[in-house]
Design a protein around this motif. Structure first.
Motif, PDB file in Angstrom:
ATOM      1  N   LYS A  42      52.017 111.564   0.083  1.00 41.18           N
ATOM      2  CA  LYS A  42      51.934 110.784   1.319  1.00 41.18           C
ATOM      3  C   LYS A  42      51.371 109.398   1.031  1.00 41.18           C
ATOM      4  O   LYS A  42      51.914 108.386   1.478  1.00 41.18           O
ATOM      5  N   ARG A  43      50.314 109.370   0.261  1.00 39.77           N
ATOM      6  CA  ARG A  43      49.690 108.084  -0.069  1.00 39.77           C
ATOM      7  C   ARG A  43      50.621 107.225  -0.924  1.00 39.77           C
ATOM      8  O   ARG A  43      50.730 106.016  -0.701  1.00 39.77           O
ATOM      9  N   ILE A  44      51.284 107.816  -1.886  1.00 41.54           N
ATOM     10  CA  ILE A  44      52.234 107.068  -2.720  1.00 41.54           C
ATOM     11  C   ILE A  44      53.354 106.493  -1.856  1.00 41.54           C
ATOM     12  O   ILE A  44      53.749 105.336  -2.023  1.00 41.54           O
ATOM     13  N   TYR A  45      53.865 107.298  -0.918  1.00 46.66           N
ATOM     14  CA  TYR A  45      54.949 106.849  -0.038  1.00 46.66           C
ATOM     15  C   TYR A  45      54.522 105.653   0.799  1.00 46.66           C
ATOM     16  O   TYR A  45      55.206 104.612   0.822  1.00 46.66           O
ATOM     17  N   TYR A  46      53.394 105.755   1.480  1.00 46.97           N
ATOM     18  CA  TYR A  46      52.952 104.663   2.348  1.00 46.97           C
ATOM     19  C   TYR A  46      52.509 103.439   1.549  1.00 46.97           C
ATOM     20  O   TYR A  46      52.722 102.309   1.984  1.00 46.97           O
ATOM     21  N   ASP A  47      51.911 103.619   0.381  1.00 47.54           N
ATOM     22  CA  ASP A  47      51.567 102.485  -0.469  1.00 47.54           C
ATOM     23  C   ASP A  47      52.822 101.770  -0.964  1.00 47.54           C
ATOM     24  O   ASP A  47      52.856 100.541  -1.046  1.00 47.54           O
ATOM     25  N   MET A  95      48.903  99.863   9.776  1.00 45.64           N
ATOM     26  CA  MET A  95      49.521 101.181   9.928  1.00 45.64           C
ATOM     27  C   MET A  95      49.235 102.044   8.690  1.00 45.64           C
ATOM     28  O   MET A  95      48.949 103.233   8.804  1.00 45.64           O
ATOM     29  N   ASN A  96      49.292 101.444   7.531  1.00 45.33           N
ATOM     30  CA  ASN A  96      49.029 102.160   6.282  1.00 45.33           C
ATOM     31  C   ASN A  96      47.583 102.623   6.203  1.00 45.33           C
ATOM     32  O   ASN A  96      47.288 103.692   5.672  1.00 45.33           O
ATOM     33  N   PHE A  97      46.668 101.840   6.737  1.00 47.76           N
ATOM     34  CA  PHE A  97      45.244 102.179   6.726  1.00 47.76           C
ATOM     35  C   PHE A  97      45.010 103.547   7.372  1.00 47.76           C
ATOM     36  O   PHE A  97      44.313 104.392   6.823  1.00 47.76           O
ATOM     37  N   GLY A  98      45.607 103.766   8.536  1.00 43.69           N
ATOM     38  CA  GLY A  98      45.436 105.042   9.228  1.00 43.69           C
ATOM     39  C   GLY A  98      46.048 106.211   8.484  1.00 43.69           C
ATOM     40  O   GLY A  98      45.499 107.317   8.476  1.00 43.69           O
ATOM     41  N   HIS A  99      47.167 105.974   7.819  1.00 40.62           N
ATOM     42  CA  HIS A  99      47.826 107.064   7.102  1.00 40.62           C
ATOM     43  C   HIS A  99      47.102 107.425   5.811  1.00 40.62           C
ATOM     44  O   HIS A  99      47.144 108.570   5.378  1.00 40.62           O
ATOM     45  N   ASN A 100      46.460 106.458   5.184  1.00 43.07           N
ATOM     46  CA  ASN A 100      45.775 106.747   3.927  1.00 43.07           C
ATOM     47  C   ASN A 100      44.372 107.305   4.115  1.00 43.07           C
ATOM     48  O   ASN A 100      43.822 107.909   3.211  1.00 43.07           O
ATOM     49  N   PHE A 101      43.772 107.110   5.276  1.00 43.09           N
ATOM     50  CA  PHE A 101      42.400 107.555   5.460  1.00 43.09           C
ATOM     51  C   PHE A 101      42.246 108.752   6.382  1.00 43.09           C
ATOM     52  O   PHE A 101      41.181 109.330   6.453  1.00 43.09           O
TER      53      PHE A 101
END
Length: 151
Positions: A42-47, A95-101
């Motif tokens: 998930k993190r790799i995808y959003y990054d 948007m990425n901030f919320g998905h990674n944390f």
């Protein structure tokens, strides 16, 4: 057809495809009942989406600039695109901030079958943890899972 034109349009269509994926992921993709199984992919995808966003802006810039355009128009176009790029990056980064944390963590398995699990989960956002939910989880292609809330 010259080589530069082929390269420009190829980069443009790749950029548009990536732009569509970014736009879909952060809008309609949020409504789908599909989630990543683990936090690492998930993190790799959003990054990756965040890292590719400047490429989308550059591909638009490459196609919109043409030899026939006047100098003032080119300067205005480049200025508008360069000014829009930080705004787009800020929105994607937020948007990425919320998905990674933030993410859902299993707290208790209520029921388990051969192709599904019913699990009590809590939302883990570090210091600001959210609520809880009870969901039915079915695997989907190894990296994803279909999640449906159980009421």
């Amino acid at each position: 057809m010259n080589v530069w034109k082929v390269i420009r349009w190829t980069l443009f269509w790749i950029g548009m495809f990536v732009g569509f994926i970014v736009l879909f992921t952060y809008t309609f993709g949020q409504w789908l009942p599909v989630e990543f199984v683990d936090w690492k992919p998930k993190r790799i995808y959003y990054d990756t989406l965040t890292d590719l966003t400047p490429f989308v802006v550059l591909s638009i810039l490459l196609v919109t600039l043409k030899k026939e355009q006047t100098g003032g128009f080119k300067i205005g176009l480049v200025t508008a695109i360069v000014a829009a790029a930080p705004v787009v990056m800020f929105i994607v980064g937020a948007m990425n901030f919320g998905h990674n944390f933030c993410g859902w963590a299993d707290s208790e398995v209520i029921e388990s079958g051969s192709d599904y699990r019913i699990v009590e989960q809590y939302e883990d956002c570090g210091i600001a943890s959210g609520g809880s939910r009870t969901v039915r989880i079915e695997p989907l292609f190894g990296y994803w899972q279909i999640v449906a809330e159980v009421r």
